[in-house]
Design an enzyme around this catalytic site. Sequence first.
Site, PDB file in Angstrom:
ATOM      1  N   LYS A  54      -6.585   0.202  -0.806  1.00  0.00           N
ATOM      2  CA  LYS A  54      -5.872  -0.438   0.304  1.00  0.00           C
ATOM      3  C   LYS A  54      -6.827  -1.345   1.076  1.00  0.00           C
ATOM      4  O   LYS A  54      -6.480  -2.471   1.442  1.00  0.00           O
ATOM      5  CB  LYS A  54      -5.283   0.633   1.240  1.00  0.00           C
ATOM      6  CG  LYS A  54      -4.106   1.392   0.632  1.00  0.00           C
ATOM      7  CD  LYS A  54      -3.653   2.586   1.475  1.00  0.00           C
ATOM      8  CE  LYS A  54      -2.563   3.365   0.747  1.00  0.00           C
ATOM      9  NZ  LYS A  54      -2.091   4.571   1.464  1.00  0.00           N
ATOM     10  N   GLN A  98      -4.009   8.557   6.180  1.00  0.00           N
ATOM     11  CA  GLN A  98      -3.756   8.872   4.771  1.00  0.00           C
ATOM     12  C   GLN A  98      -3.305  10.322   4.624  1.00  0.00           C
ATOM     13  O   GLN A  98      -3.922  11.236   5.160  1.00  0.00           O
ATOM     14  CB  GLN A  98      -5.025   8.607   3.938  1.00  0.00           C
ATOM     15  CG  GLN A  98      -4.855   8.818   2.444  1.00  0.00           C
ATOM     16  CD  GLN A  98      -3.893   7.827   1.778  1.00  0.00           C
ATOM     17  OE1 GLN A  98      -3.691   6.714   2.253  1.00  0.00           O
ATOM     18  NE2 GLN A  98      -3.296   8.234   0.670  1.00  0.00           N
ATOM     19  N   ASP A 121       3.064   2.394   8.122  1.00  0.00           N
ATOM     20  CA  ASP A 121       3.666   3.234   7.080  1.00  0.00           C
ATOM     21  C   ASP A 121       5.169   3.430   7.321  1.00  0.00           C
ATOM     22  O   ASP A 121       5.881   3.914   6.441  1.00  0.00           O
ATOM     23  CB  ASP A 121       3.019   4.629   7.100  1.00  0.00           C
ATOM     24  CG  ASP A 121       1.853   4.761   6.129  1.00  0.00           C
ATOM     25  OD1 ASP A 121       1.947   4.206   5.015  1.00  0.00           O
ATOM     26  OD2 ASP A 121       0.858   5.428   6.482  1.00  0.00           O
TER      27      ASP A 121
HETATM   28  N1  GUN Z   1      -0.231   9.352   0.692  1.00  0.00           N
HETATM   29  C1  GUN Z   1       0.500   9.047  -0.408  1.00  0.00           C
HETATM   30  N2  GUN Z   1       1.256   7.934  -0.183  1.00  0.00           N
HETATM   31  C2  GUN Z   1       0.983   7.543   1.081  1.00  0.00           C
HETATM   32  C3  GUN Z   1       1.454   6.454   1.886  1.00  0.00           C
HETATM   33  O1  GUN Z   1       2.291   5.632   1.492  1.00  0.00           O
HETATM   34  N3  GUN Z   1       0.923   6.389   3.136  1.00  0.00           N
HETATM   35  C4  GUN Z   1       0.025   7.298   3.607  1.00  0.00           C
HETATM   36  N4  GUN Z   1      -0.411   7.152   4.852  1.00  0.00           N
HETATM   37  N5  GUN Z   1      -0.419   8.311   2.883  1.00  0.00           N
HETATM   38  C5  GUN Z   1       0.056   8.436   1.631  1.00  0.00           C
END
Ligand code: GUN
Length: 289
Positions: A54, A98, A121
């Site tokens: 990311k 995360q 998110d």
């Molecule tokens: N863990 C797995 N997928 C995601 C996501 O889309 N966002 C976040 N913050 N954590 C994750």
Amino acid sequence: MSAEIIDGKALAAAFREQIAEEVNQFKSETNFVPHLTAVLVGDDPASAVYVRNKQRACEKAGIQSTLKRLPAETTEAELISIVEALNADPGVHGILVQLPLPKHVNETAILDVVHPLKDVDAFHPENVGLIVQGRPRYLPCTPYGIQQMILSTKMETAGKHAVILGRSEIVGKPMAMLLIQRGLGADATVTICHSRTQNLKEIVRTADIVIAAIGKPEFVTADMVKPGAVVIDVGINRVDDRLVGDVEFEGVKEVASAITPVPGGVGPMTIAMLLKNTLTAARIQSGSI
Ligand code: GUN
């Protein structure tokens, strides 16, 4: 006939290029630099890889990216203070905590603290509510990416039966919300299946669109798929050092009209949509929208 393989990597690269252009234009118009801060608690290797990907994608698109790495022992109260400090920092436009968080931390308690305008998110209840009502501020990254992949197949979704496997807050539930809205890549009839669903195989067999997000390696097999269905695989499962999805790819690709690979399918699109949301967050907070 073998299915079209939906190339998430190539599709995401095209989105990222477009977003990078928009970021450039936004910077020159406003002098704001979009800034995403990711919070990573503990040392789960898979999460570390996702966050690194990311961050790299942000940097390539001209978005500033900061990582706050915290030890696994970080308490819920400490994490709440850290998120509150990011909320109060006008130089941070997007906050991504995360998941999963360590077991001693209540995820909902943390996600509720993220300021709704910085919630790239789209996990905050205010943002989820806006999605449900069909007036989204941010679209949830994985479902939004999946919708774009379905659009790329040119399949008409209106009136089609989409079956989602999994009722998670990250994928299953928001995916259903996007697909039942009015509009392009939506207007579908949606069924969510989960661990208590009866006759799951029969239900999946009626699907024009299958979205598998249950975290069970190769669960969806060719005998469960209607010929010509579009199959989206959200699973990432490690089996004997091999990454496999929730769909038995080799068999299902002979029945489906289009299918996403693992890896190189949904994952890259999730990241591209995160960049889009971060730019939107910066636009909102700069007062330009
Ligand atoms: N863990 C797995 N997928 C995601 C996501 O889309 N966002 C976040 N913050 N954590 C994750």
